[in-house]
Every structure is written in structure tokens, then in C-alpha cells.
Design a protein around this motif. Structure first.
Motif, PDB file in Angstrom:
ATOM      1  N   ARG A  26      -7.623   9.849   3.274  1.00  0.00           N
ATOM      2  CA  ARG A  26      -8.371   9.075   2.277  1.00  0.00           C
ATOM      3  C   ARG A  26      -7.908   7.629   2.175  1.00  0.00           C
ATOM      4  O   ARG A  26      -8.682   6.745   1.809  1.00  0.00           O
ATOM      5  CB  ARG A  26      -8.256   9.760   0.915  1.00  0.00           C
ATOM      6  CG  ARG A  26      -8.951  11.120   0.870  1.00  0.00           C
ATOM      7  CD  ARG A  26      -8.453  11.988  -0.274  1.00  0.00           C
ATOM      8  NE  ARG A  26      -8.619  11.343  -1.586  1.00  0.00           N
ATOM      9  CZ  ARG A  26      -8.101  11.819  -2.719  1.00  0.00           C
ATOM     10  NH1 ARG A  26      -7.376  12.939  -2.687  1.00  0.00           N
ATOM     11  NH2 ARG A  26      -8.304  11.194  -3.850  1.00  0.00           N
ATOM     12  N   TYR A  27      -6.620   7.393   2.500  1.00  0.00           N
ATOM     13  CA  TYR A  27      -6.060   6.041   2.361  1.00  0.00           C
ATOM     14  C   TYR A  27      -5.281   5.693   3.633  1.00  0.00           C
ATOM     15  O   TYR A  27      -4.045   5.626   3.624  1.00  0.00           O
ATOM     16  CB  TYR A  27      -5.153   5.965   1.133  1.00  0.00           C
ATOM     17  CG  TYR A  27      -5.840   6.377  -0.149  1.00  0.00           C
ATOM     18  CD1 TYR A  27      -6.601   5.464  -0.881  1.00  0.00           C
ATOM     19  CD2 TYR A  27      -5.746   7.699  -0.617  1.00  0.00           C
ATOM     20  CE1 TYR A  27      -7.245   5.849  -2.053  1.00  0.00           C
ATOM     21  CE2 TYR A  27      -6.384   8.081  -1.784  1.00  0.00           C
ATOM     22  CZ  TYR A  27      -7.131   7.163  -2.495  1.00  0.00           C
ATOM     23  OH  TYR A  27      -7.771   7.556  -3.653  1.00  0.00           O
TER      24      TYR A  27
ATOM     25  N   GLY B 135       1.666   5.081  -1.367  1.00  0.00           N
ATOM     26  CA  GLY B 135       1.099   6.313  -1.914  1.00  0.00           C
ATOM     27  C   GLY B 135       2.177   7.195  -2.520  1.00  0.00           C
ATOM     28  O   GLY B 135       3.369   7.062  -2.212  1.00  0.00           O
TER      29      GLY B 135
ATOM     30  N   THR C 288      -2.210   3.126   4.055  1.00  0.00           N
ATOM     31  CA  THR C 288      -0.913   3.367   3.409  1.00  0.00           C
ATOM     32  C   THR C 288       0.239   3.087   4.382  1.00  0.00           C
ATOM     33  O   THR C 288       0.237   3.576   5.513  1.00  0.00           O
ATOM     34  CB  THR C 288      -0.821   4.821   2.916  1.00  0.00           C
ATOM     35  OG1 THR C 288      -1.853   5.050   1.956  1.00  0.00           O
ATOM     36  CG2 THR C 288       0.532   5.100   2.284  1.00  0.00           C
TER      37      THR C 288
ATOM     38  N   LEU D  94      -3.801  12.534   1.753  1.00  0.00           N
ATOM     39  CA  LEU D  94      -3.594  11.139   1.359  1.00  0.00           C
ATOM     40  C   LEU D  94      -3.892  10.186   2.514  1.00  0.00           C
ATOM     41  O   LEU D  94      -4.580   9.169   2.336  1.00  0.00           O
ATOM     42  CB  LEU D  94      -2.152  10.949   0.867  1.00  0.00           C
ATOM     43  CG  LEU D  94      -1.810   9.578   0.271  1.00  0.00           C
ATOM     44  CD1 LEU D  94      -0.759   9.719  -0.831  1.00  0.00           C
ATOM     45  CD2 LEU D  94      -1.282   8.610   1.329  1.00  0.00           C
TER      46      LEU D  94
ATOM     47  N   ALA E  23       0.873  -1.181   0.000  1.00  0.00           N
ATOM     48  CA  ALA E  23       0.000   0.000   0.000  1.00  0.00           C
ATOM     49  C   ALA E  23       0.907   1.226   0.000  1.00  0.00           C
ATOM     50  O   ALA E  23       1.307   1.722   1.056  1.00  0.00           O
ATOM     51  CB  ALA E  23      -0.927   0.004   1.210  1.00  0.00           C
TER      52      ALA E  23
ATOM     53  N   PRO F 253      -2.356   5.114  -4.430  1.00  0.00           N
ATOM     54  CA  PRO F 253      -2.987   6.405  -4.727  1.00  0.00           C
ATOM     55  C   PRO F 253      -1.965   7.500  -4.995  1.00  0.00           C
ATOM     56  O   PRO F 253      -0.845   7.472  -4.486  1.00  0.00           O
ATOM     57  CB  PRO F 253      -3.776   6.706  -3.451  1.00  0.00           C
ATOM     58  CG  PRO F 253      -3.004   6.006  -2.368  1.00  0.00           C
ATOM     59  CD  PRO F 253      -2.477   4.744  -3.006  1.00  0.00           C
TER      60      PRO F 253
ATOM     61  N   GLY G  80      -5.929   1.136  -6.440  1.00  0.00           N
ATOM     62  CA  GLY G  80      -6.518   1.441  -5.141  1.00  0.00           C
ATOM     63  C   GLY G  80      -5.527   1.393  -4.008  1.00  0.00           C
ATOM     64  O   GLY G  80      -5.733   2.021  -2.961  1.00  0.00           O
ATOM     65  N   ALA G  81      -4.428   0.655  -4.200  1.00  0.00           N
ATOM     66  CA  ALA G  81      -3.387   0.554  -3.176  1.00  0.00           C
ATOM     67  C   ALA G  81      -2.170   1.408  -3.519  1.00  0.00           C
ATOM     68  O   ALA G  81      -1.162   1.359  -2.813  1.00  0.00           O
ATOM     69  CB  ALA G  81      -2.960  -0.900  -3.003  1.00  0.00           C
TER      70      ALA G  81
END
Length: 348
Positions: free
Chosen positions: A240-241, A185, A244, A237, A183, A218, A215-216
Motif C-alpha cells: 500500500r505504501y 511506516g 516507505t 504495508l 516516509a 502509515p 500519508g507518509a
């Protein structure tokens, strides 16, 4: 008042003809003179305190022997090495660099460009290029010798020297994926600049090649290459994720902002969040923790840009008309692994 020494005085003291003394002291002609003779002329010039008359040389050659350098932000640590490289390449040819800082402001850039043209600079090295850049388009159309450094315009009609951004970002993603991160970003640079776009595209491609879906992996854009903008984009970031475990930053200043955003959330680097920067700016190894980053040879970028401009100026003089040489020079980069990256907790 003592009379200022002339080239004739130097020639007399060195025991050579005036033309020989002039050639020996000329940056572009000294190689034409016997080494021992040239050394004797230089010693005579030093003894007399002689300095060449740059105004007279400009009249003879129709050159000012000055180059304008447009910089977006002198406080950004990556630009001083670029300037040093420019000066190291220009100096042996008798050229001087005149700097103008734009603060990424178009009005200041136009004013700086016009002021330097008013000083009759022979050409420009520009580090302020945006992907769409009306000022540079007009200057190119007018035949102004220009070389871009670090960034380029979309039309690619001007010579450009940069680090291999795509390879650098690929190395960063491969490093994190190799540690087990799944994951990852990317806090990207501004999409108005070629560096932001090229690095973001490379990030997406490298993540896909590593088997990490969109999706992993971003991408969140930072509005500027600054610490504050990087901090804001990283907060976005992570909001939203939140899963990460690693971030590739668009540059080292963005990475520093990301580090601040992570700490504000109580995240430890690299235990909770690994971080990779880009540029290997001065003092990146003094971050806490020391920053894993992509090393770009900025001094070499400046030197190569200066050499390309000198090549263009020489070509123009020989042919009598401006002939832009739209060369692209990409210098190799490398990943410098330090303590800001580690395997994710629990194996990713």
C-alpha cells in the motif's frame, strides 16, 4: 530410616533458642537476628540437612508463599527475563513462582488461573492482560491480589508495571527522522493490547512532531506479536505504501517478520529499508543485520511487579481486608542503535 531433622535439632547444634533458630532461617525475619548468630544457625541447618517445613509455615501465617504467574507465550524471548526478575524478588521473602502459559487463549487462561487458585496461591502476576479483560475484572472484584506486568487493562484499576512505551517509540521515530527518513511506516502490535495502542499513538504523535504527515507515516496493525503476523502486516504495508524507507515495528518478533518480508521483495536492510524493533530481546544483536531496537528492562519489570505484589500482600495482612494498590510504575527505556538503520538512499 533416619529421622528428618527439626528446627529444635538445628537450635541445639547452633546453641540458640528454638525461636531464634526459626527467625534466623525465615526469609522475612533473618534480619532480626545477629548476623553471626544467623550464620551459625544456617551452618547448623546445612550440616543437618534441615529444610523448613513450608506446610507448617503456611498454617502459621495463613499464606501458601506461592505466587501465580500467567504468561501469554513462553516461547516469546521477552518473558523469561521477566520471570527471572520475579523469582529474584520473591526468593528472599521465601516465595515460589508457579507459572501458567496461556498461548493467548482465553480458555487456557481461565483454566490456568483456576488451577493456580486451587493451589491457594497468595496472589497473581499477570502478563496476559488485554484492554478489556473479564477474568481480571472478576478477580479484582473478588479481592484477589493481582499485579499486571508489561500490559494493562483500560480501566487501570490494577497495579501495573511496564516500560515507558511512549518514550521508546518516540525515540525510534526521532532516530529515523534524524537520519533523513520522511516516509516511515509502523507495523503495530494488536490493538486489543495496551502495548499495541500506546506504541501506535506515540508513533503518530512523534511522526507529526517531526513534520511527517499521516500519508507518509502509515500504521498497519499486526494481528499478533509474532514473526509470521509481522511478515504479513509488512507485506500489506509495503504493498500500500511502496515509498516507505523505514519501519518502526511493534516488537522485535514483528521486526524479524518485517525483515523477512523485505528480503522476499529483494529489499536490503538498511540500504533500501531501515528497521527499528522494540524490546531488545535476547539475540536481537545477532539478527542480520543486528537490530536497532528499544531496550526495555524486562528483568527489572518482573522484579518490580513482584515487589508491588508483596507490598499488596503485606498491606492486606496488616489491614485484614484486600486493598488493591492501583499504582503505575513505568521504567525507563533507551534506544540501542545497531546496523539495521541508516540514512535513506538519495537523502530521503
Amino acid at each position: 530410616m533416619n529421622k528428618r531433622p527439626t528446627i529444635a535439632d538445628v537450635a541445639a547444634l547452633a546453641g540458640v533458642h528454638k525461636a531464634t533458630a526459626s527467625r534466623a532461617l525465615g526469609p522475612s525475619t533473618s534480619a532480626l537476628v545477629n548476623a553471626a548468630t544467623a550464620r551459625r544457625v544456617r551452618q547448623a541447618a546445612e550440616q543437618l540437612g534441615f529444610t523448613p517445613n513450608s506446610a507448617a509455615r503456611s498454617l502459621r501465617t495463613n499464606r501458601s508463599f506461592t505466587v501465580g504467574v500467567l504468561l501469554p507465550d513462553l516461547t516469546n524471548p521477552l518473558f523469561p527475563p521477566i520471570v527471572r526478575g520475579i523469582e529474584e524478588a520473591l526468593g528472599p521473602r521465601g516465595y515460589t513462582a508457579l507459572l501458567a502459559n496461556t498461548d493467548n487463549d482465553e480458555a487456557k487462561e481461565r483454566a490456568g488461573f483456576d488451577a493456580l487458585r486451587g493451589r491457594q496461591v497468595d496472589g497473581f502476576i499477570v502478563a496476559t492482560a488485554r484492554r478489556e479483560h473479564a477474568l481480571l475484572d472478576r478477580a479484582r472484584a473478588a479481592g484477589v491480589p493481582i499485579v499486571l506486568v508489561n500490559r494493562r487493562t483500560d480501566d487501570r484499576l490494577l497495579p501495573w508495571v511496564a516500560g515507558d512505551d511512549a518514550t521508546g517509540m518516540t525515540l525510534a521515530v526521532e532516530h529515523l527522522a534524524g537520519l533523513g527518513h520522511r516516509a516511515i511506516g509502523h507495523v503495530a502490535g494488536p490493538s486489543s493490547m495496551s502495548t499495541g495502542v500506546i506504541r501506535a499513538q506515540a508513533f503518530r504523535a512523534a511522526a507529526e512532531a517531526a513534520g511527517i504527515g499521516p500519508g507518509a507515516a502509515p500504521v498497519v496493525e499486526s494481528e499478533a506479536y509474532t514473526v509470521a503476523a509481522g511478515e504479513r502486516a509488512t507485506r500489506d504495508l509495503l504493498d500500500r505504501y511502496p515509498a516507505t524507507t523505514a519501519i518502526c515495528a511493534g516488537n522485535d518478533l514483528i521486526a524479524l517478520g518485517a525483515l523477512r518480508a523485505a528480503r522476499a521483495r529483494g529489499l536490503r536492510c538498511p540500504a533500501d529499508l531501515s528497521l527499528v524493533g522494540f524490546n531488545d530481546m535476547q539475540f536481537a544483536d545477532e539478527f542480520q543485520p543486528p537490530l536497532t531496537t528499544v531496550h526495555v528492562p524486562h528483568l527489572d519489570l518482573g522484579a518490580e511487579a513482584a515487589r508491588l505484589l508483596l507490598e499488596q500482600l503485606d498491606s492486606n495482612e496488616e489491614q485484614g481486608t484486600p486493598t488493591p494498590l492501583a499504582k503505575t510504575v513505568l521504567l525507563p527505556v533507551r534506544l540501542v542503535v545497531r546496523a539495521s538503520t541508516a540514512a535513506p538512499r538519495g537523502g530521503g
